[in-house]
Design an enzyme around this catalytic site. Structure first.
Site, PDB file in Angstrom:
ATOM      1  CG  LEU A 131      -1.871   1.199   1.358  1.00 31.62           C
ATOM      2  CD1 LEU A 131      -2.839   1.263   0.186  1.00 31.62           C
ATOM      3  CD2 LEU A 131      -2.618   1.155   2.684  1.00 31.62           C
ATOM      4  CG  ASP A 132      -0.654   4.651  -0.101  1.00 25.99           C
ATOM      5  OD1 ASP A 132      -1.192   4.617  -1.227  1.00 25.99           O
ATOM      6  OD2 ASP A 132      -1.275   4.892   0.944  1.00 25.99           O
ATOM      7  CD  GLU A 133       6.013   1.351   1.434  1.00 26.93           C
ATOM      8  OE1 GLU A 133       6.990   1.783   0.804  1.00 26.93           O
ATOM      9  OE2 GLU A 133       5.908   1.418   2.665  1.00 26.93           O
TER      10      GLU A 133
END
Length: 280
Positions: free
Chosen positions: A222-224
């Site tokens: 997530l969001d990486e």
């Protein structure tokens, strides 16, 4: 035409590519390259005029050159437009901005459709005329089936790029893997800080003096994913969380539009967990 490539760095790559194009009657209009000394990888983007060349032969011949350098490469006619599917949820500002930029010709793409987990009336203020709208509602219990429908739609429409224009659903690891390097998300925070839900509220609680937005490729983390574009705006102690949300909308719009344009123009090359972006 636009040629992009990446490969292990060694001497002579630029000379070989330039000579290859010259020998086939091509004229280089723009060329950018980057040697990542940390990873030993070389990246290049070349725009050239191939009016006097046999384009199919050009593609086949370059494959032989690319094999010798172990290149990952793409070769595309600039007149060919990418097919893009737009996904959105309740917030419509990014969707409205992308559709507007597409209508005025700023974003040269073919929109294959708009997908939302909310019904069409949610976007009463967005001009979606002429675009196929797909309402795919989702719950925790129906996520697998909804993503199966979404993947089927991506395949049927021959979509090249998927854009999460404030689509507030986390894609599963399986779908993220299928869309590797093809799915762009806008996160309403300056990553890697304030990941996940309500980042503006997180930022306000920490008393930050700058807020931002980040456009990145979607991965299973997530969001990486690799970051493509970012921007910031200064705020003060007087700003409430609602002020941050309001100011953030403007940042999100311009960051996502720039990131998508870079991708449409083949300016974004993956470099492990990072990207190389050849800006104009």
């Amino acid at each position: 035409m636009i040629l992009t490539l990446s490969c292990p760095d060694q001497r002579g790559i630029v000379a070989k590519v330039s000579a290859f194009l010259f020998e086939r009657g091509c004229n280089i209009l723009d060329a950018q390259q980057f040697d990542d000394q940390e990873t030993g990888q070389f990246f290049m983007r070349v725009v050239f005029d191939a009016d006097g060349a046999d384009r199919e032969a050009l593609r086949g011949d370059f494959g032989a050159l690319a094999d010798g350098f172990k290149m990952k490469w793409t070769l595309r006619n600039r007149a060919d437009r990418y097919r893009v599917l737009l996904l959105a949820s309740k917030f419509d500002h990014c969707l409205a901005d992308l559709v507007y930029r597409w209508r005025i010709g700023e974003l040269p793409m073919d929109i294959t459709g708009v997908v939302s987990n909310h019904p069409a009336q949610t976007y009463a203020h967005v001009d979606l005329s002429g675009l196929d709208f797909h309402h795919l509602p989702v719950t925790k219990e129906t996520k697998f089936e909804q993503e199966a429908e979404l993947w089927k739609l991506i395949q049927e429409t021959k979509t090249d790029i998927v854009v999460l224009a404030r689509y507030m659903q986390v894609l599963s690891d399986g779908l993220s893997a299928k869309l590797q390097g093809r799915c762009i998300n806008i996160h309403h925070s300056f990553l890697p800080g304030f990941k996940g839900a309500k980042p503006y509220h997180q930022a306000h609680a920490r008393g930050v003096k700058l807020i931002g937005a980040s456009a990145h490729y979607v991965t299973g983390d997530l969001d990486e994913g690799p970051i493509i574009e970012q921007d910031v705006e200064r705020i003060s102690h007087r700003d409430t969380p609602e002020d941050l949300v309001r100011k953030g909308r403007d940042i999100e719009r311009r960051v996502l539009a720039r990131a998508l344009r870079y991708r449409l123009e083949d300016r974004v090359l993956l470099n492990g967990r990072k990207t190389v972006v050849f800006t104009d």
